[in-house]
Design a protein around this motif. Structure first.
Motif, PDB file in Angstrom:
ATOM      1  N   LEU A 127      50.906 -17.589   0.588  1.00 30.95           N
ATOM      2  CA  LEU A 127      50.287 -18.237   1.747  1.00 30.95           C
ATOM      3  C   LEU A 127      49.882 -19.663   1.379  1.00 30.95           C
ATOM      4  O   LEU A 127      50.117 -20.616   2.139  1.00 30.95           O
ATOM      5  CB  LEU A 127      49.068 -17.430   2.210  1.00 30.95           C
ATOM      6  CG  LEU A 127      48.256 -18.027   3.352  1.00 30.95           C
ATOM      7  CD1 LEU A 127      49.121 -18.235   4.595  1.00 30.95           C
ATOM      8  CD2 LEU A 127      47.067 -17.136   3.686  1.00 30.95           C
ATOM      9  N   ALA A 128      49.310 -19.808   0.186  1.00 32.34           N
ATOM     10  CA  ALA A 128      48.895 -21.141  -0.275  1.00 32.34           C
ATOM     11  C   ALA A 128      50.117 -22.072  -0.341  1.00 32.34           C
ATOM     12  O   ALA A 128      50.062 -23.228   0.111  1.00 32.34           O
ATOM     13  CB  ALA A 128      48.226 -21.028  -1.645  1.00 32.34           C
ATOM     14  N   ALA A 129      51.224 -21.545  -0.894  1.00 31.46           N
ATOM     15  CA  ALA A 129      52.440 -22.356  -0.993  1.00 31.46           C
ATOM     16  C   ALA A 129      52.927 -22.764   0.392  1.00 31.46           C
ATOM     17  O   ALA A 129      53.355 -23.898   0.611  1.00 31.46           O
ATOM     18  CB  ALA A 129      53.530 -21.560  -1.725  1.00 31.46           C
ATOM     19  N   ARG A 130      52.796 -21.827   1.332  1.00 29.89           N
ATOM     20  CA  ARG A 130      53.222 -22.104   2.705  1.00 29.89           C
ATOM     21  C   ARG A 130      52.384 -23.243   3.306  1.00 29.89           C
ATOM     22  O   ARG A 130      52.922 -24.154   3.947  1.00 29.89           O
ATOM     23  CB  ARG A 130      53.059 -20.824   3.525  1.00 29.89           C
ATOM     24  CG  ARG A 130      53.351 -20.951   5.013  1.00 29.89           C
ATOM     25  CD  ARG A 130      54.827 -20.802   5.281  1.00 29.89           C
ATOM     26  NE  ARG A 130      55.106 -20.758   6.695  1.00 29.89           N
ATOM     27  CZ  ARG A 130      55.306 -19.638   7.400  1.00 29.89           C
ATOM     28  NH1 ARG A 130      55.260 -18.471   6.794  1.00 29.89           N
ATOM     29  NH2 ARG A 130      55.573 -19.709   8.687  1.00 29.89           N
ATOM     30  N   LEU A 131      51.069 -23.168   3.059  1.00 31.64           N
ATOM     31  CA  LEU A 131      50.182 -24.213   3.582  1.00 31.64           C
ATOM     32  C   LEU A 131      50.494 -25.553   2.906  1.00 31.64           C
ATOM     33  O   LEU A 131      50.405 -26.611   3.537  1.00 31.64           O
ATOM     34  CB  LEU A 131      48.718 -23.830   3.367  1.00 31.64           C
ATOM     35  CG  LEU A 131      48.269 -22.533   4.041  1.00 31.64           C
ATOM     36  CD1 LEU A 131      46.786 -22.287   3.798  1.00 31.64           C
ATOM     37  CD2 LEU A 131      48.570 -22.548   5.537  1.00 31.64           C
ATOM     38  N   ASP A 132      50.875 -25.504   1.624  1.00 31.52           N
ATOM     39  CA  ASP A 132      51.180 -26.734   0.882  1.00 31.52           C
ATOM     40  C   ASP A 132      52.449 -27.420   1.396  1.00 31.52           C
ATOM     41  O   ASP A 132      52.662 -28.609   1.132  1.00 31.52           O
ATOM     42  CB  ASP A 132      51.353 -26.416  -0.620  1.00 31.52           C
ATOM     43  CG  ASP A 132      50.005 -26.180  -1.280  1.00 31.52           C
ATOM     44  OD1 ASP A 132      48.993 -26.695  -0.751  1.00 31.52           O
ATOM     45  OD2 ASP A 132      49.951 -25.473  -2.311  1.00 31.52           O
ATOM     46  N   GLU A 133      53.290 -26.658   2.113  1.00 30.89           N
ATOM     47  CA  GLU A 133      54.521 -27.264   2.629  1.00 30.89           C
ATOM     48  C   GLU A 133      54.220 -28.399   3.608  1.00 30.89           C
ATOM     49  O   GLU A 133      55.079 -29.244   3.849  1.00 30.89           O
ATOM     50  CB  GLU A 133      55.396 -26.216   3.323  1.00 30.89           C
ATOM     51  CG  GLU A 133      56.062 -25.245   2.355  1.00 30.89           C
ATOM     52  CD  GLU A 133      56.790 -24.120   3.087  1.00 30.89           C
ATOM     53  OE1 GLU A 133      56.962 -24.217   4.319  1.00 30.89           O
ATOM     54  OE2 GLU A 133      57.169 -23.140   2.424  1.00 30.89           O
ATOM     55  N   GLY A 134      53.000 -28.333   4.217  1.00 27.26           N
ATOM     56  CA  GLY A 134      52.583 -29.466   5.041  1.00 27.26           C
ATOM     57  C   GLY A 134      52.887 -29.355   6.525  1.00 27.26           C
ATOM     58  O   GLY A 134      52.504 -30.227   7.310  1.00 27.26           O
ATOM     59  N   GLU A 135      53.589 -28.286   6.946  1.00 29.43           N
ATOM     60  CA  GLU A 135      53.907 -28.163   8.382  1.00 29.43           C
ATOM     61  C   GLU A 135      52.738 -27.597   9.177  1.00 29.43           C
ATOM     62  O   GLU A 135      52.522 -27.950  10.335  1.00 29.43           O
ATOM     63  CB  GLU A 135      55.130 -27.274   8.576  1.00 29.43           C
ATOM     64  CG  GLU A 135      56.447 -27.947   8.197  1.00 29.43           C
ATOM     65  CD  GLU A 135      57.613 -27.270   8.904  1.00 29.43           C
ATOM     66  OE1 GLU A 135      57.873 -27.624  10.062  1.00 29.43           O
ATOM     67  OE2 GLU A 135      58.244 -26.387   8.289  1.00 29.43           O
TER      68      GLU A 135
END
Lengths: 198, 198
Positions: A127-135
């Motif tokens: 989830l953190a990685a997903r949020l880090d994607e910036g979208e």
């Protein structure tokens, strides 16, 4: 094939269905055998495929036989809104009831340190990685308001707030058609404190 | 494989189960996929075999995957007593509740001339042939006491009486645990008229 009669094996196997005891299993078996073999054959076929082929979407982790679910693969969904749910069934309920057009992230459970379920067990680094994607701009927490659900929501809210994202959660209050005098005190107090201008 | 998601196909196929609507079908599908894949796989396997292989016993016509069912094939059963039932489920209920050691004949329905179901449609010539074999001494009618059931029982009683066999039917009266003031008048009148010495 074992020596036990097939009918007994069928009645026995039907008990894996939730809420089905010996009596209903027998009733279901006779119903299918005497009245709906075609339905039973189709169910057997589809169930075999489903149990074997349905896995997790590699993006949102909901149940799907594809590597990416239909929602995550749909370019018309708004990737700025990410709704975090506990179970795939919660996702389905929200899809059926609301006009939400964003995307989802399925937790697959709640944080429960006493049971050894921490952020790693829930795969929250994904989830953190997903949020880090910036979208993602808004994280919507659609998590059950229980003690464990609250702790889980809190953890994810921190994750999102640390990245400067807006975080919302579902409104709490009196359910539609709910009678005030049958409502638990906690909910009533929440609804009262959260009253809104008419 | 069709383009519809497998999960939707599974939910749809589960609706062949008696009393299962869209909401319960969804609940069952998620339960199996998330919590009991093994049970679901086994059910799919057994159900496919059962739907394909279970047919009728060539002697009593109950459901079995063998050409002759376990009861008819059991030499310890008393072939002098023949219990006539409407459905295989009635046979199972009697086996589970009583210590009857005779054999069965499954009608597969009731006489219903208005629906075009006469003696030939029920295959009653096979029952007559069975009685002609000379082994049966008592015919026990375990047929539901409805109008059509009564007509069916009457027809079979004539068949048996014409061959000099004794004919009995299940006792009618107050069910165990039944409260008199909740009982229908017809049953109460029957039970009263049929009272027995204590």
């Amino acid at each position: 094939m074992s020596a036990r009669p097939l009918l007994d094996q069928l009645i026995d196997a039907l008990r894996c269905l939730p809420g089905v005891g010996p009596k209903s299993a027998q009733r279901i078996a006779f119903h299918l055998l005497e009245r709906d073999r075609e339905g039973g054959e189709r169910l057997a076929r589809v169930m075999a495929c489903a149990m074997r082929d349905i896995g997790q979407c590699d993006r949102c982790r909901t149940l799907t036989e594809a590597s990416r679910c239909a929602l995550c693969a749909d370019p018309r969904r708004d990737s700025a809104q990410l709704c975090v749910v506990e179970q795939p069934s919660d996702l389905v309920a929200i899809e059926q009831a609301t006009d939400f057009r964003g995307l989802y992230f399925v937790l697959g459970g709640r944080l429960s340190p006493l049971d050894g379920i921490g952020p790693a067990e829930l795969g929250l680094e994904r989830l953190a990685a997903r949020l880090d994607e910036g979208e993602v701009r808004e994280v919507i927490l659609a998590i059950s308001p229980t003690v464990e659900g609250g702790a889980t929501a809190h953890f994810i809210a921190d994750l999102a707030a640390g990245r400067g994202l807006s975080v919302t959660r579902l409104a709490q209050g009196v359910p539609l058609g709910g009678e005030l005098d049958h409502l638990d005190g906690g909910t009533l107090a929440l609804a009262f404190a959260g009253r809104r201008a008419l």
